[in-house]
Design a protein around this motif. Structure first.
Motif, PDB file in Angstrom:
ATOM      1  N   GLN A   1     -20.336  40.826 -44.755  1.00  0.00           N
ATOM      2  CA  GLN A   1     -20.382  39.773 -45.778  1.00  0.00           C
ATOM      3  C   GLN A   1     -21.712  39.022 -45.779  1.00  0.00           C
ATOM      4  O   GLN A   1     -21.933  38.151 -46.616  1.00  0.00           O
ATOM      5  CB  GLN A   1     -19.232  38.781 -45.556  1.00  0.00           C
ATOM      6  CG  GLN A   1     -17.846  39.383 -45.697  1.00  0.00           C
ATOM      7  CD  GLN A   1     -17.590  39.948 -47.076  1.00  0.00           C
ATOM      8  OE1 GLN A   1     -17.836  39.291 -48.086  1.00  0.00           O
ATOM      9  NE2 GLN A   1     -17.104  41.186 -47.130  1.00  0.00           N
TER      10      GLN A   1
ATOM     11  N   CYS B   1     -13.310  33.801 -35.453  1.00  0.00           N
ATOM     12  CA  CYS B   1     -14.162  34.804 -34.832  1.00  0.00           C
ATOM     13  C   CYS B   1     -14.407  34.422 -33.371  1.00  0.00           C
ATOM     14  O   CYS B   1     -14.326  33.242 -33.001  1.00  0.00           O
ATOM     15  CB  CYS B   1     -15.502  34.914 -35.574  1.00  0.00           C
ATOM     16  SG  CYS B   1     -16.417  36.424 -35.182  1.00  0.00           S
TER      17      CYS B   1
ATOM     18  N   VAL C   1     -22.754  36.971 -43.421  1.00  0.00           N
ATOM     19  CA  VAL C   1     -22.626  35.661 -42.778  1.00  0.00           C
ATOM     20  C   VAL C   1     -23.375  35.693 -41.448  1.00  0.00           C
ATOM     21  O   VAL C   1     -23.107  36.530 -40.591  1.00  0.00           O
ATOM     22  CB  VAL C   1     -21.140  35.303 -42.526  1.00  0.00           C
ATOM     23  CG1 VAL C   1     -21.032  33.939 -41.844  1.00  0.00           C
ATOM     24  CG2 VAL C   1     -20.370  35.324 -43.832  1.00  0.00           C
TER      25      VAL C   1
ATOM     26  N   TYR D   1     -17.773  39.803 -40.889  1.00  0.00           N
ATOM     27  CA  TYR D   1     -18.739  38.778 -41.276  1.00  0.00           C
ATOM     28  C   TYR D   1     -20.134  39.369 -41.447  1.00  0.00           C
ATOM     29  O   TYR D   1     -20.895  38.941 -42.326  1.00  0.00           O
ATOM     30  CB  TYR D   1     -18.758  37.660 -40.227  1.00  0.00           C
ATOM     31  CG  TYR D   1     -17.457  36.891 -40.179  1.00  0.00           C
ATOM     32  CD1 TYR D   1     -17.074  36.070 -41.240  1.00  0.00           C
ATOM     33  CD2 TYR D   1     -16.595  37.007 -39.094  1.00  0.00           C
ATOM     34  CE1 TYR D   1     -15.867  35.385 -41.219  1.00  0.00           C
ATOM     35  CE2 TYR D   1     -15.386  36.326 -39.058  1.00  0.00           C
ATOM     36  CZ  TYR D   1     -15.032  35.520 -40.123  1.00  0.00           C
ATOM     37  OH  TYR D   1     -13.833  34.847 -40.106  1.00  0.00           O
TER      38      TYR D   1
ATOM     39  N   MET E   1     -18.138  31.617 -39.276  1.00  0.00           N
ATOM     40  CA  MET E   1     -17.292  32.772 -38.952  1.00  0.00           C
ATOM     41  C   MET E   1     -15.981  32.247 -38.375  1.00  0.00           C
ATOM     42  O   MET E   1     -15.858  31.999 -37.182  1.00  0.00           O
ATOM     43  CB  MET E   1     -17.994  33.673 -37.930  1.00  0.00           C
ATOM     44  CG  MET E   1     -19.313  34.225 -38.385  1.00  0.00           C
ATOM     45  SD  MET E   1     -20.119  35.202 -37.067  1.00  0.00           S
ATOM     46  CE  MET E   1     -21.722  35.505 -37.828  1.00  0.00           C
TER      47      MET E   1
END
Length: 229
Positions: free
Chosen positions: A203, A214, A205, A200, A211
């Motif tokens: 990415q 996660c 995020v 993440y 997430m």
């Protein structure tokens, strides 16, 4: 002994008690969990391991103390309750953690609770969607957004394959920490959790609510592992 000498002796004893408190505080953990049973049972398993190791230790500087609370409270209410518990402790805690899941709470509620805790100097062990993700990661890497009941289905598969508890995972298992350590791989669970967070991060995020799946429960677990490994 004169009154002045007696006063000095009492003052010295009081000073030593205060010094002992200051020395001991960094080893005191307050762990407050959203769930009333599942999460507390897991961390109580860690506590038993630590206490078994330090049972015969005399030096308090080398002894960790864990206070684990299961509350049934959620998100921001849990954080407020933790702040209150911490403030009421006569001996200060060196580490304060809250443990909670995303579940069906809104993205805003989830993220706000995390920020509120962080702003209050409280660490957060969160899972999106639930702590069962952390349990699954002891057996396999999972990168698909699934619901809590699907985590349980996966755990049932692993429990069946390894002949654990008649092939049935259920919440509130008293010995869940021991089960996962014996039949899964806690080091791999930590590595897999880190791998998810790194994905993440790469990415871009930044919202924990986005997430999925996660967890960062591994951060608290890894911190505690050092006391009995």
């Amino acid at each position: 002994m004169g009154s002045d000498d007696l006063f000095k002796k009492r003052k010295g004893a009081k000073k030593k008690r205060k010094e002992s408190i200051r020395e001991r505080a960094p080893y005191r953990y307050l762990i407050v969990c959203e769930g009333g049973k599942t999460e507390p049972n897991y961390f109580e398993g860690i506590k038993r391991k630590i206490e078994a190791k330090y049972r015969d230790k005399i030096d308090v500087k080398n002894k960790i103390e864990l206070e684990i609370k299961g509350t049934g409270r959620n998100t921001e209410d849990l954080v407020d309750y933790t702040i209150k518990l911490r403030s009421l402790s006569e001996i200060p805690y060196g580490h304060t953690w809250v443990v909670f899941d995303k579940d069906d709470f809104t993205d805003e509620q989830f993220n706000n609770a995390i920020r509120k805790a962080q702003n209050s100097d409280i660490d957060v062990a969160w899972s999106n969607e639930s702590i069962e993700l952390w349990f699954v990661l002891h057996f396999e890497y999972l990168h698909s957004a699934i619901r809590r009941y699907q985590y349980i289905e996966k755990l049932n598969e692993h429990f069946t394959a390894k002949s654990i508890n008649n092939g049935k995972y259920h919440k509130n298992l008293d010995n869940i920490f021991d089960i996962l350590c014996k039949n899964g791989n806690i080091k791999e669970a930590i590595r897999r959790s880190e791998k998810l967070r790194k994905y993440y991060e790469e990415q871009g995020v930044t919202s924990e609510a986005n997430m999925n799946p996660c967890t960062n429960v591994d951060r608290l677990v890894e911190e505690l592992l050092q006391y009995f490994e």
